[in-house]
Design a protein around this motif. Structure first.
Motif, short mmCIF file in Angstrom:
data_model
loop_
_atom_site.label_atom_id
_atom_site.label_comp_id
_atom_site.label_asym_id
_atom_site.label_seq_id
_atom_site.Cartn_x
_atom_site.Cartn_y
_atom_site.Cartn_z
N ALA A 1 0.81 -1.21 0.00
CA ALA A 1 0.00 0.00 0.00
C ALA A 1 0.85 1.26 0.00
CB ALA A 1 -0.92 0.00 1.22
N GLU A 2 2.11 1.16 0.38
CA GLU A 2 2.94 2.35 0.57
C GLU A 2 3.08 3.22 -0.68
OE1 GLU A 2 6.59 1.06 2.25
OE2 GLU A 2 5.73 0.75 4.25
N PRO A 3 3.35 2.66 -1.88
CA PRO A 3 3.52 3.54 -3.06
C PRO A 3 2.30 4.39 -3.35
CG PRO A 3 4.36 1.33 -3.52
CD PRO A 3 3.62 1.24 -2.22
N GLU A 4 1.12 3.80 -3.32
CA GLU A 4 -0.09 4.57 -3.62
C GLU A 4 -0.38 5.58 -2.52
OE1 GLU A 4 -3.16 1.70 -4.36
OE2 GLU A 4 -2.71 1.66 -6.51
N ASN A 5 -0.18 5.18 -1.26
CA ASN A 5 -0.41 6.13 -0.18
C ASN A 5 0.57 7.30 -0.26
OD1 ASN A 5 -2.56 4.82 1.10
ND2 ASN A 5 -1.20 3.46 2.23
N LYS A 6 1.79 7.02 -0.71
CA LYS A 6 2.78 8.09 -0.85
C LYS A 6 2.35 9.08 -1.93
CE LYS A 6 7.75 8.92 -1.27
NZ LYS A 6 9.09 8.28 -1.42
N VAL A 7 1.84 8.56 -3.05
CA VAL A 7 1.35 9.44 -4.11
C VAL A 7 0.21 10.31 -3.58
CG1 VAL A 7 0.20 9.52 -6.35
CG2 VAL A 7 2.07 7.90 -5.98
N LEU A 8 -0.72 9.71 -2.84
CA LEU A 8 -1.84 10.46 -2.29
C LEU A 8 -1.38 11.52 -1.29
CD1 LEU A 8 -4.52 7.66 -1.72
CD2 LEU A 8 -4.35 9.27 -3.63
N SER A 9 -0.29 11.23 -0.58
CA SER A 9 0.19 12.16 0.46
C SER A 9 0.72 13.47 -0.12
CB SER A 9 1.27 11.49 1.31
OG SER A 9 2.49 11.35 0.57
N TYR A 10 1.05 13.48 -1.42
CA TYR A 10 1.52 14.72 -2.05
C TYR A 10 0.38 15.72 -2.28
CZ TYR A 10 5.85 12.18 -3.12
OH TYR A 10 7.02 11.47 -3.04
N HIS A 11 -0.85 15.26 -2.13
CA HIS A 11 -2.01 16.10 -2.40
C HIS A 11 -2.71 16.49 -1.10
CE1 HIS A 11 -2.44 15.55 -6.88
NE2 HIS A 11 -1.58 14.59 -6.60
N LYS A 12 -2.94 17.78 -0.94
CA LYS A 12 -3.73 18.27 0.19
C LYS A 12 -5.04 18.87 -0.34
CE LYS A 12 0.12 19.43 3.28
NZ LYS A 12 0.78 20.52 4.06
N ILE A 13 -6.10 18.69 0.44
CA ILE A 13 -7.39 19.21 0.03
C ILE A 13 -7.36 20.74 0.12
CG2 ILE A 13 -9.87 19.19 0.41
CD1 ILE A 13 -8.62 16.49 -0.45
N LYS A 14 -7.64 21.38 -1.01
CA LYS A 14 -7.58 22.84 -1.08
C LYS A 14 -8.97 23.47 -1.07
CE LYS A 14 -5.84 26.59 -4.03
NZ LYS A 14 -5.13 26.90 -5.31
N ASP A 15 -9.93 22.81 -1.71
CA ASP A 15 -11.23 23.45 -1.89
C ASP A 15 -12.31 22.38 -2.03
OD1 ASP A 15 -13.06 25.56 -2.30
OD2 ASP A 15 -12.87 25.37 -4.47
N ILE A 16 -13.48 22.62 -1.42
CA ILE A 16 -14.64 21.75 -1.58
C ILE A 16 -15.83 22.64 -1.92
CG2 ILE A 16 -16.21 20.09 -0.51
CD1 ILE A 16 -13.94 19.22 1.30
N ARG A 17 -16.48 22.35 -3.02
CA ARG A 17 -17.64 23.14 -3.45
C ARG A 17 -18.84 22.24 -3.65
NH1 ARG A 17 -15.19 27.82 -7.52
NH2 ARG A 17 -13.45 28.42 -6.15
N PHE A 18 -20.01 22.85 -3.59
CA PHE A 18 -21.26 22.11 -3.68
C PHE A 18 -22.13 22.68 -4.80
CE2 PHE A 18 -19.68 22.01 0.62
CZ PHE A 18 -19.77 20.66 0.96
N SER A 19 -22.86 21.80 -5.46
CA SER A 19 -23.75 22.24 -6.51
C SER A 19 -24.76 21.13 -6.79
CB SER A 19 -22.96 22.60 -7.77
OG SER A 19 -23.79 23.19 -8.75
N THR A 20 -25.42 21.21 -7.93
CA THR A 20 -26.32 20.15 -8.38
C THR A 20 -26.06 19.87 -9.85
OG1 THR A 20 -28.07 21.72 -9.00
CG2 THR A 20 -28.13 20.83 -6.75
#
Length: 403
Positions: A33-52
């Motif tokens: 699991a380490e390689p994929e988790n490492k790739v994900l760790s480079y990304h931080k959540i910056k913005d969450i928006r809502f719509s329809t």
């Protein structure tokens, strides 16, 4: 989704997370699991928006045993999640927007790897409103379709049924169109590529005198079975019968081989035992499917353990994608199959195609034929009665609407 269903699913998820805690931790820290988790760790959540996004049905969808007209298609609540590296994932929102907006603050600034593991799914049940969107985002970051995240390089392809055949013979109210209208709709759906039709029954529960409604249910079932001999027939009573009334219905269609029976009455051990005994006495071989309406997960487990149910139906959003991932191996242990409820939105059908594609053990997928100007639905193919999921990253459903 009803608040009661949301709370029940959340409680189920918490229990499931507890059961899988050791397993999840073992996976999170495994070398695989380490390689994929490492790739994900480079990304931080910056913005969450809502719509329809608007989904459009090809026709007016009418009544079922309990509810009035279902209309021409829903406005689906969605969330869009972006990272500081420019990745974007989106999906239907689970639960209410108001609750999700409050929870969203917890995600901003977090590493994707702190929120999601490819081997487990969403790591905290409190973040489950964003569960499907997090799966989509993970797929985009890892450049994999969701079914591949679940373990399959090539997806398992599953049967696909039309879930849109309601009591349209009763519409319009001032000049009902009759059974010919049902046959026209089945012909349309046949052209779409379906080779399974789920017929709503239970007209005598609310919309017709019981005896006349029962007779119409029988006539519709026979007519569709006769007109489409190469297709499988499923029936859904939406809890509109008693067990004795439903047995009356079955006695009226002795020559129709039903693929499955869904929610004939609200599930109890006593009623399903009575139905099971009748089916055995008559030599009727069909699947029994339940768990959509206000599901009691403990009771459902009991029914599966007693071999009184065959197919688990709880909604793909209502239970949650991660919780479905955790439930599937338990169903396999019980000798039961899955077909997560997807009515209302074609998006849910497509999410289910990835769950089935990666984990299997799904007997068929509910189809909700739709078009949309807000999303690109072209990545999915209906062929020979089966739904083939998109092979693009995430769920492979590009968002056209600007959010």
């Amino acid at each position: 989704m009803k608040r009661r269903t949301f709370i029940q699913a959340l409680n189920f998820g918490i229990a499931t997370a507890t059961l899988y805690k050791g397993y999840a931790n073992e996976i999170l820290f495994s070398s695989d699991a380490e390689p994929e988790n490492k790739v994900l760790s480079y990304h931080k959540i910056k913005d969450i928006r809502f719509s329809t996004v608007k989904m459009n049905y090809p026709r007016l969808v009418g009544k079922n045993a309990r509810l009035d007209l279902h209309g021409y298609g829903p406005d689906v609540e969605i969330c869009v999640i972006k990272t500081d590296q420019g990745a974007m994932g989106w999906a239907s929102l689970r639960g209410s927007r108001r609750e999700a907006e409050q929870i969203s603050r917890e995600l901003i600034g977090k590493k994707m790897s702190d929120l999601f593991s490819p081997k487990v799914g969403t790591l905290l049940q409190t973040h489950i409103p964003f569960d499907i969107a997090l799966h989509d985002l993970a797929g985009v970051i890892l450049n994999k379709p969701v079914y591949e995240i679940l373990g399959r390089k090539d997806p398992i392809i599953t049967d696909y049924y039309s879930g849109m055949i309601y009591f349209d013979d009763l519409e319009p109210a001032d000049r009902p169109s009759g059974i010919d209208r049902i046959l026209e709709e089945c012909q349309y759906d046949y052209g779409v590529g379906y080779r399974q039709f789920k017929l709503k029954i239970g007209r005598g529960h609310k919309w017709m005198p019981f005896s006349k409604g029962l007779q119409r249910d029988i006539e519709v079932t026979k007519a569709v079975a006769d007109a489409f001999p190469d297709c499988r027939i499923l029936v859904d009573g939406n809890n509109g019968f008693t067990s004795d009334q439903f047995i009356q219905y079955l006695k009226g269609i002795p020559m129709v081989n039903l693929f499955w029976i869904e929610e004939p009455f609200h599930e109890t051990v006593m009623d399903y035992q009575k139905l099971s005994d009748f089916l055995k006495s008559e030599g009727i071989n069909t699947l029994l499917a339940d768990g959509e309406a206000d599901p009691d997960q403990n009771l459902l487990r009991t029914l599966f353990e007693k071999k009184l149910l065959d197919v688990h139906l709880t909604d793909i959003e209502g239970l949650g994608f991660t919780n479905w991932r955790n439930l599937m191996p338990k169903l396999i242990q019980l000798g039961a199959q899955a077909s997560p409820h997807a009515w209302g939105s074609l998006l849910k059908s497509y999410y289910t195609a990835h769950l089935a594609g990666g984990l299997g053990n799904t007997v068929t997928i509910e189809g909700v034929t739709s078009t949309s100007d807000d999303v690109d639905l072209s990545g999915y193919i209906v062929k020979d009665g089966k739904l083939i999921p998109s092979s693009s990253a995430g769920f492979g459903i590009p968002l056209i609407k600007q959010i």
